[in-house]
Design an enzyme around this catalytic site. Structure first.
Site, PDB file in Angstrom:
ATOM      1  N   HIS A 141       8.031   7.462 -27.712  1.00 48.00           N
ATOM      2  CA  HIS A 141       6.919   8.311 -27.064  1.00 48.00           C
ATOM      3  C   HIS A 141       7.052   9.810 -27.701  1.00 48.00           C
ATOM      4  CE1 HIS A 141       3.972   9.879 -24.670  1.00 48.00           C
ATOM      5  NE2 HIS A 141       4.741  10.878 -23.963  1.00 48.00           N
ATOM      6  N   HIS A 192      -0.614   8.792 -28.346  1.00 45.21           N
ATOM      7  CA  HIS A 192      -0.933   7.542 -27.855  1.00 45.21           C
ATOM      8  C   HIS A 192      -1.626   6.546 -28.818  1.00 45.21           C
ATOM      9  CE1 HIS A 192      -1.029   9.185 -23.420  1.00 45.21           C
ATOM     10  NE2 HIS A 192       0.382   9.229 -23.877  1.00 45.21           N
ATOM     11  N   ASN A 205      -0.513  17.617 -21.862  1.00 43.91           N
ATOM     12  CA  ASN A 205      -0.895  16.498 -22.872  1.00 43.91           C
ATOM     13  C   ASN A 205      -1.050  16.888 -24.132  1.00 43.91           C
ATOM     14  OD1 ASN A 205      -1.082  14.129 -21.089  1.00 43.91           O
ATOM     15  ND2 ASN A 205      -2.873  15.144 -20.090  1.00 43.91           N
ATOM     16  N   LYS A 213       6.603  22.347 -14.854  1.00 45.03           N
ATOM     17  CA  LYS A 213       5.845  21.317 -14.516  1.00 45.03           C
ATOM     18  C   LYS A 213       5.442  21.251 -13.250  1.00 45.03           C
ATOM     19  CE  LYS A 213       4.749  16.450 -15.277  1.00 45.03           C
ATOM     20  NZ  LYS A 213       5.244  15.436 -15.994  1.00 45.03           N
ATOM     21  N   ARG A 244      -3.493  20.730 -15.580  1.00 42.92           N
ATOM     22  CA  ARG A 244      -2.343  19.709 -15.982  1.00 42.92           C
ATOM     23  C   ARG A 244      -2.561  19.109 -17.181  1.00 42.92           C
ATOM     24  NH1 ARG A 244       0.489  15.301 -11.805  1.00 42.92           N
ATOM     25  NH2 ARG A 244       2.014  14.524 -13.176  1.00 42.92           N
ATOM     26  N   GLU A 285      -4.764  16.096 -12.315  1.00 45.79           N
ATOM     27  CA  GLU A 285      -5.086  16.487 -13.710  1.00 45.79           C
ATOM     28  C   GLU A 285      -6.628  16.733 -13.856  1.00 45.79           C
ATOM     29  OE1 GLU A 285      -4.654  14.172 -17.864  1.00 45.79           O
ATOM     30  OE2 GLU A 285      -2.812  14.424 -16.779  1.00 45.79           O
ATOM     31  N   LYS A 320       3.109  10.819 -11.884  1.00 43.78           N
ATOM     32  CA  LYS A 320       2.195  10.037 -12.786  1.00 43.78           C
ATOM     33  C   LYS A 320       2.812   8.818 -12.845  1.00 43.78           C
ATOM     34  CE  LYS A 320      -0.699  12.585 -15.863  1.00 43.78           C
ATOM     35  NZ  LYS A 320      -1.055  13.048 -17.163  1.00 43.78           N
ATOM     36  N   HIS A 330      -0.618  14.672 -27.118  1.00 47.45           N
ATOM     37  CA  HIS A 330      -0.571  13.163 -26.632  1.00 47.45           C
ATOM     38  C   HIS A 330      -1.942  12.527 -27.119  1.00 47.45           C
ATOM     39  CE1 HIS A 330       2.696  14.692 -24.340  1.00 47.45           C
ATOM     40  NE2 HIS A 330       2.816  13.825 -23.610  1.00 47.45           N
ATOM     41  N   ARG A 371       0.820  -1.193  -0.135  1.00 47.87           N
ATOM     42  CA  ARG A 371      -0.122   0.088  -0.228  1.00 47.87           C
ATOM     43  C   ARG A 371       0.940   1.163   0.084  1.00 47.87           C
ATOM     44  NH1 ARG A 371      -3.032  -3.511   3.356  1.00 47.87           N
ATOM     45  NH2 ARG A 371      -4.844  -4.016   2.386  1.00 47.87           N
ATOM     46  N   GLU A 407       9.257  16.611 -25.850  1.00 54.85           N
ATOM     47  CA  GLU A 407       8.707  17.217 -24.762  1.00 54.85           C
ATOM     48  C   GLU A 407       9.150  18.704 -24.354  1.00 54.85           C
ATOM     49  OE1 GLU A 407       6.175  15.862 -23.301  1.00 54.85           O
ATOM     50  OE2 GLU A 407       6.170  13.684 -23.651  1.00 54.85           O
TER      51      GLU A 407
END
Length: 356
Positions: free
Chosen positions: A262, A249, A242, A224, A238, A234, A140, A245, A118, A182
């Site tokens: 990527h 993706h 993306n 960031k 935030r 997000e 993330k 993206h 956990r 990026e």
């Protein structure tokens, strides 16, 4: 060495940026604390940097676990293998995981850290430009699923991020270029001065000038950190990170993880997003050409894979995490240094964009 902080109250943490940061044994041990370190790396990075890190941490009796190199290994299968390794070695909540590698290692290690017993602490040591300027900061963590990228994961912040610019000297040119996608993204969404700096300093960056590298890495991490501090999970702001993206993706999922890097997919995604913004009268043709040229100048692709159709894009984009009530939402630039989230792009507009 440069230093900045991601401000998240009691979960705030530092980012250290500079040449030979990994040789700062005392600082590294300070952030590990009393925990037993377990270093997760891959078959490419480990031969370069693992032994030095093990030697620095020898007093803490560190362990290491190596996975193959590639986006396809950011999976539930390898999540389970790392978890089994921790259990087999009787690792408890006093274990600190250390991600030594690029974005795949960072995302996978962070997700294991979020879930194992956990939650155990972890430290990011990103060794690729893409992970240094983006994925190692902000918490993330995730693994991929055949039906979608980063669909299984958690928001889980590291204890600290150590960015050693010397690691970029062993990075293949293609990987460096992917990271620059990026960096360009940050210029487009937030900082026109950064965008101009990238236009004027192509040779300096491609020759790995230390001053130039530290400048862009610090600025991207700074941007960031500011955004994450305002919107950690997000819910709004935030999402602007993306940019490109949604298209990217889709490319990665359709082509197979690892076929396109990527950053390469993000580069093409930004071109598509910019063209879509132009069709909505938000960007001029000259601005789109300027964006496309900068992406090309850093040896990044600007066109979609020849075997992808608009239906391929739409199929994958319908699974995007930003979607609400079945509506595909896009991040589009409205001017240099500013973007917005839009939800009124029709499927037909996407088809026309891809076809042309």
């Amino acid at each position: 060495m440069l230093e900045l902080t991601v401000n998240l109250d009691e979960r705030s943490y530092p980012i250290f940026i500079g040449k030979s940061v990994l040789q700062d044994k005392g600082r590294l041990i300070h952030h590990i604390g009393d925990s037993r370190p377990v270093i997760i790396s891959n078959e490419t990075v480990a031969p370069l940097y693992l032994q030095g890190l093990l030697d620095s941490l020898s007093d803490l009796n560190p362990l290491s676990f190596i996975i193959p190199d590639g986006e396809q290994y950011k999976s539930l299968t390898w999540f389970e293998k790392i978890s089994a390794f921790l259990l087999e070695n009787n690792c408890g909540r006093d274990t600190c995981l250390i991600a030594l590698g690029g974005g795949v290692i960072g995302d996978l290690t962070g997700f294991v850290a979020a879930c194992y017993q956990r939650g155990v602490p972890f430290i990011q040591i990103p060794t690729t430009l893409l992970s240094q300027v983006d994925s190692s900061v902000g918490g993330k963590t995730a693994v991929n699923h055949p039906l979608g990228k980063n669909m299984i994961g958690a928001f889980y912040q590291p204890q600290a991020v150590f960015i050693d610019t010397l690691s970029l000297h062993t990075l293949p040119e293609r990987e460096f270029a992917a990271g620059m996608a990026e960096v360009i993204k940050y210029g487009l969404i937030y900082d026109t001065e950064l965008f101009s700096y990238l236009e004027k300093n192509i040779k300096e960056l491609q020759s790995l000038s230390e001053d130039a590298l530290q400048h862009i890495i610090f600025r991207c991490c700074e941007i960031k950190a500011l955004i994450v501090a305002q919107d950690e999970k997000e819910h709004g702001l935030r999402a602007l990170l993306n940019l490109g993206h949604t298209f990217a993706h889709a490319i990665e999922a359709q082509m197979g993880y690892g076929v396109w890097l990527h950053g390469e997919a993000v580069a093409t995604g930004m071109v598509l997003a910019s063209e879509l913004a132009h069709r909505r009268n938000d960007l001029s043709r000259t601005q789109v050409q300027r964006i496309t040229q900068l992406i090309a100048d850093y040896s990044l692709p600007t066109t979609i894979p020849s075997n992808m159709t608009s239906e391929h894009f739409l199929m994958h984009m319908r699974k995007d995490k930003k979607n609400k009530k079945g509506t595909i939402r896009f991040i589009l630039p409205t001017q240099f240094g500013r973007c917005e989230l839009v939800d009124d792009v029709s499927d037909e507009q996407v088809r026309e964009l891809i076809a042309q």
